[in-house]
Enzyme design. Structure first.
Site, PDB file in Angstrom:
ATOM      1  N   ARG A   1     -83.746-112.860 -60.364  1.00 48.03           N
ATOM      2  CA  ARG A   1     -83.108-111.635 -59.846  1.00 48.03           C
ATOM      3  C   ARG A   1     -82.395-111.936 -58.527  1.00 48.03           C
ATOM      4  NH1 ARG A   1     -87.999-107.652 -61.646  1.00 48.03           N
ATOM      5  NH2 ARG A   1     -87.168-107.479 -63.751  1.00 48.03           N
TER       6      ARG A   1
ATOM      7  N   ARG B   1     -92.637-101.972 -61.369  1.00 49.84           N
ATOM      8  CA  ARG B   1     -93.472-101.329 -60.334  1.00 49.84           C
ATOM      9  C   ARG B   1     -93.501 -99.813 -60.495  1.00 49.84           C
ATOM     10  NH1 ARG B   1     -89.308-103.558 -55.886  1.00 49.84           N
ATOM     11  NH2 ARG B   1     -89.940-105.364 -57.051  1.00 49.84           N
TER      12      ARG B   1
ATOM     13  N   SER C   1     -87.851-104.261 -61.963  1.00 54.90           N
ATOM     14  CA  SER C   1     -89.305-104.391 -61.925  1.00 54.90           C
ATOM     15  C   SER C   1     -90.032-103.288 -62.700  1.00 54.90           C
ATOM     16  CB  SER C   1     -89.727-104.368 -60.457  1.00 54.90           C
ATOM     17  OG  SER C   1     -91.003-103.835 -60.297  1.00 54.90           O
TER      18      SER C   1
ATOM     19  N   ASP D   1    -100.798-113.293 -57.170  1.00 52.80           N
ATOM     20  CA  ASP D   1     -99.678-114.222 -56.957  1.00 52.80           C
ATOM     21  C   ASP D   1     -98.555-113.643 -56.095  1.00 52.80           C
ATOM     22  OD1 ASP D   1     -98.837-112.330 -58.760  1.00 52.80           O
ATOM     23  OD2 ASP D   1     -98.378-113.710 -60.390  1.00 52.80           O
ATOM     24  N   HIS D   2     -98.517-112.332 -55.951  1.00 57.52           N
ATOM     25  CA  HIS D   2     -97.402-111.727 -55.205  1.00 57.52           C
ATOM     26  C   HIS D   2     -97.691-111.664 -53.700  1.00 57.52           C
ATOM     27  CE1 HIS D   2     -95.899-110.599 -59.121  1.00 57.52           C
ATOM     28  NE2 HIS D   2     -94.870-109.963 -58.602  1.00 57.52           N
TER      29      HIS D   2
ATOM     30  N   ASP E   1     -96.037-106.240 -65.258  1.00 57.37           N
ATOM     31  CA  ASP E   1     -94.985-106.972 -64.571  1.00 57.37           C
ATOM     32  C   ASP E   1     -93.848-107.126 -65.572  1.00 57.37           C
ATOM     33  OD1 ASP E   1     -94.668-108.881 -61.954  1.00 57.37           O
ATOM     34  OD2 ASP E   1     -93.481-109.540 -63.665  1.00 57.37           O
TER      35      ASP E   1
HETATM   36  C1  MIC Z   1     -90.460-108.406 -59.556  1.00 53.95           C
HETATM   37  O1  MIC Z   1     -90.104-109.499 -59.971  1.00 53.95           O
HETATM   38  O2  MIC Z   1     -89.658-107.507 -59.220  1.00 53.95           O
HETATM   39  C2  MIC Z   1     -91.944-108.101 -59.482  1.00 53.95           C
HETATM   40  C3  MIC Z   1     -92.315-108.027 -58.063  1.00 53.95           C
HETATM   41  O3  MIC Z   1     -92.672-109.142 -60.092  1.00 53.95           O
HETATM   42  C4  MIC Z   1     -92.182-106.785 -60.231  1.00 53.95           C
HETATM   43  C5  MIC Z   1     -93.547-106.266 -60.116  1.00 53.95           C
HETATM   44  C6  MIC Z   1     -93.827-105.564 -58.843  1.00 53.95           C
HETATM   45  O4  MIC Z   1     -92.930-104.911 -58.281  1.00 53.95           O
HETATM   46  O5  MIC Z   1     -94.964-105.641 -58.415  1.00 53.95           O
HETATM   47  C7  MIC Z   1     -91.846-106.836 -61.721  1.00 53.95           C
HETATM   48  O6  MIC Z   1     -91.019-107.628 -62.115  1.00 53.95           O
HETATM   49  O7  MIC Z   1     -92.342-106.023 -62.501  1.00 53.95           O
HETATM   50 FE1  SF4 Z   2     -93.156-113.108 -59.171  1.00 50.90          FE
HETATM   51 FE2  SF4 Z   2     -91.596-111.195 -60.193  1.00 50.90          FE
HETATM   52 FE3  SF4 Z   2     -90.540-113.296 -58.937  1.00 50.90          FE
HETATM   53 FE4  SF4 Z   2     -91.669-113.644 -61.260  1.00 50.90          FE
HETATM   54  S1  SF4 Z   2     -89.857-112.412 -60.857  1.00 50.90           S
HETATM   55  S2  SF4 Z   2     -91.943-114.940 -59.480  1.00 50.90           S
HETATM   56  S3  SF4 Z   2     -93.369-112.200 -61.197  1.00 50.90           S
HETATM   57  S4  SF4 Z   2     -91.831-111.702 -58.032  1.00 50.90           S
END
Ligand code: MIC
Ligand code: SF4
Length: 641
Positions: free
Chosen positions: A379, A535, A533, A64-65, A119
């Site tokens: 965010r 990550r 995140s 999905d990313h 995630d």
């Molecule tokens: C995000 O919302 O920051 C992400 C991208 O979903 C991350 C995961 C990632 O960095 O792959 C998260 O929330 O953990």
């Molecule tokens: Fe995707 Fe992270 Fe954004 Fe949710 S917060 S939509 S998991 S990138």
């Protein structure tokens, strides 16, 4: 005395430890989820453990990313993920099927189960009564292999909801109110359990908006009881059999209680650049809006999209404003297509995006320079949208849709007569984009393109660590600062040498170069270092650049665990005033480091000027062994040997 819901679920999954707040516990994991941006590493790590088939009740790999596919990299990742899932007993959700958290809620979430996901918004599952926790990919890999998940038992906070939301005030305003009261640090070490009469007035998707964005409080997770509302949702998803009632005992005790009278809430907005910078929408009404984005795992349900369509019906998006929507899943998109809501949106002038994370993580739709963009996401960290000087505001779908029509931020209470959006009796169920694992795994070949690079490994910790302070930063540094995402960098998630070039790029473009010239060294930070995140690249890439320790005033939970998992020492100043004494370029030496961290006492370090420095760690005995081994992968392989 009775138990609260968190205690009930955790005690039924407890592998070791006692449920006293702050003590390390290990819990059995029933389900796991990964998404593509963290998943490729998680599956390489799972593979390195040499376990043929996942040992969980259910493991799902979502894409999905990284769905933009501007080069071969993302498509290579998708193919790798699909084949490795098929081989090891994992369900694979194809790109286009939707956002992991939305689909998991629709199709897989089960009250009372424990879900671990790579995630940070995995707590979305709390909306359906799961204990759902975000973690680094390596922790998820260990859980897929049947290992328990370790965490410090959180304090349990009762959020008692009373009354009912007034028209045009939404679930988003409940979580924004909590962020306003508690800040992005307010939930660290805590689980938020929702209770009170107000709970019954909220549907599952509304609850999921709240548990999703509970991540922004720094909380371990958030959870709602499983009640009649949950049963209605699950039966409409054709999963009534998986429902069970679950909630706190009447005499349950909590570590803290917070009261929210829903009828007193008003529409709120988080201003740039932090989700806790919350004010009433009323106070910033009239601000010109260049872009509006509706979607993300926070607010992309059928109910959200239908509400938006009803607001847009018969109206037009303002000529100087762009409105992009991304429905959360194929199910949602399909249903708004069938109901005609999609057509109402198109007629109003909406740009329809793929059902994926999209603009939330800077995958397309980067706003214009210095633009104001209002989003229903979770965010609004600086630069995350892909435009460094854009100003991102977070608010409800209702407020976003109405402001898109007006071209300026507008209080949704001015829309007019209240709307009623009923939940469907039956959702459109079509799981054809969820591919079950192969029945003949021996025949499946895992396909790796050139973007899939081997995992870097770390040596066990030596007797001394010494080096330069490569960077010093302030409070609330996010993982988006440490390891930026976006359309250019995300495709490198499976290639650590390449992605490492971008570490701290937006804070200091010379960081990677300096780290390499100095053969690694130290990072110094303020409080809540690593929020945001899950990550693990924010630990893995600095590890690759030779970072040995990060010294801060305090850490965010998931990032702290990721540092440990990759063998980087997370240390804090014994006396916070010492933060002011250290400058970039200082040399720090810690002698006898193995013995010092084992003894558990204060850690003595020295700077080149000869000044002594006292540091501390809060590693559990198991985490000490992980650091000594050079990370969790080495530790797991050693202990399984
Ligand atoms: C995000 O919302 O920051 C992400 C991208 O979903 C991350 C995961 C990632 O960095 O792959 C998260 O929330 O953990
Ligand atoms: Fe995707 Fe992270 Fe954004 Fe949710 S917060 S939509 S998991 S990138």
């Amino acid at each position: 005395m009775g138990q609260n819901m968190v205690q009930k679920v955790i005690s039924s999954h407890l592998v070791s430890g006692r449920m006293n707040a702050g003590e390390e516990i290990a819990i059995k994991i029933d389900q796991t989820l990964t998404q593509d941006a963290t998943g490729t590493m998680a599956y390489l790590q799972f593979e390195a453990m040499g376990i043929p088939r996942v040992k969980t009740e259910l493991s799902v790999s979502y894409v999905d990313h990284n769905t933009l596919q501007t080069g071969f990299e993302n498509a290579d990742d998708h193919r790798f993920l699909q084949t490795i899932a098929s081989k090891h007993g994992i369900f694979f959700s194809k790109p286009g099927n939707g956002i992991c958290h939305q689909i998991h809620l629709e199709r897989f979430g089960v009250p009372g189960k424990i879900l671990l996901g790579s995630d940070s918004h995995t707590p979305t599952g709390g909306g359906i009564g799961m204990i759902a926790i975000g973690a680094g990919g390596l922790d998820v890999a260990v859980a897929m292999g049947g290992g328990p998940f370790y965490l410090n038992m959180p304090r349990v906070v009762l959020v008692r909801l009373t009354g009912r939301l007034r028209p045009w005030v939404s679930a988003k305003d409940i979580i924004l109110e909590l962020l306003r009261r508690l800040t992005v640090k307010g939930g660290v070490g805590k689980i938020f359990e929702y209770g009170g009469d107000g709970v019954g007035t909220l549907t599952v998707p509304e609850r999921a908006t709240i548990t999703n964005m509970g991540a922004e409080l720094g909380a371990t997770t958030s959870v709602f009881p499983s009640d009649a509302m949950t049963r209605t949702f699950m039966s409409a998803q054709g999963r009534a059999k998986q429902w069970k009632r679950l909630g706190a005992d009447v005499d349950a005790a909590y570590d803290e209680t917070i009261d929210i009278d829903l009828s007193k809430l008003v529409p709120l907005v988080a201003q740039p650049h932090s989700p806790d910078n919350v004010v009433e929408i009323k106070s910033i009404e009239g601000l010109k809006v260049n872009q509006v984005a509706i979607g993300s795992c926070t607010n992309s349900s059928y109910k959200d999209m239908t509400t938006v369509a009803k607001i847009l019906k018969g109206r037009k998006v303002h000529p100087e404003t762009s409105l992009a929507i991304s429905p959360g899943s194929k199910q949602v998109l399909n249903m708004i297509a069938r109901s005609g809501a999609l057509s109402d949106m198109l007629t109003a002038g909406v740009r329809v995006l793929e059902t994926a994370c999209g603009p939330c993580i800077g995958m397309g739709q980067a706003p214009a320079s210095a633009a104001v963009t209002i989003r229903t996401y979770n965010r609004n960290f600086e630069g995350r949208s892909g435009t460094p000087d854009a100003k991102v505001y977070l608010l409800s779908p209702e407020a976003a849709a109405f402001s898109a029509i007006k071209g300026v931020i507008t209080d949704p209470r001015k829309i007019g007569k209240p709307l009623r959006v009923a939940m469907p009796k039956r959702f459109v169920i079509d799981d054809s984009m969820i591919i079950p694992p192969s029945r003949h795994p021996e025949k499946v070949e895992v396909v790796r393109g050139p973007n899939i690079q081997p995992l870097p490994r770390k040596e066990p910790l030596g007797d001394q660590i010494a080096g330069t302070v490569i960077l010093k930063v302030g409070d609330n540094i996010t993982t988006d600062h440490i390891m930026p995402a976006g359309a250019k960098i995300l495709p490198l998630r499976s290639n650590i040498p390449a992605i490492a070039e971008h570490v701290f790029e937006r804070v200091d473009p010379e960081f990677a170069k300096r780290a390499k010239e100095n053969n690694g060294g130290f990072i110094v930070g303020g409080s809540n270092y690593g929020q945001g995140s899950s990550r693990e690249h924010a630990a893995l890439a600095p590890m690759y650049l030779g970072i040995r320790a990060v010294i801060t005033k305090s850490f965010a939970r998931i990032h702290y665990a990721n540092l440990v998992n990759f063998g980087i020492l997370p240390l804090v100043f014994a006396d916070e005033a010492d933060y002011g004494q250290i400058t970039e370029g200082d040399n720090i030496t810690i002698k006898d480091i193995r013995a010092q961290i084992r003894s558990g006492a204060a850690i003595k370090a020295s700077t080149a000027s000869g000044k002594g420095l006292v540091l501390k760690h809060s590693l559990t005995p198991r985490q000490v062994e992980i650091i000594l081994a050079g990370g969790l992968l080495n530790y797991t392989v050693q202990n399984n040997a």
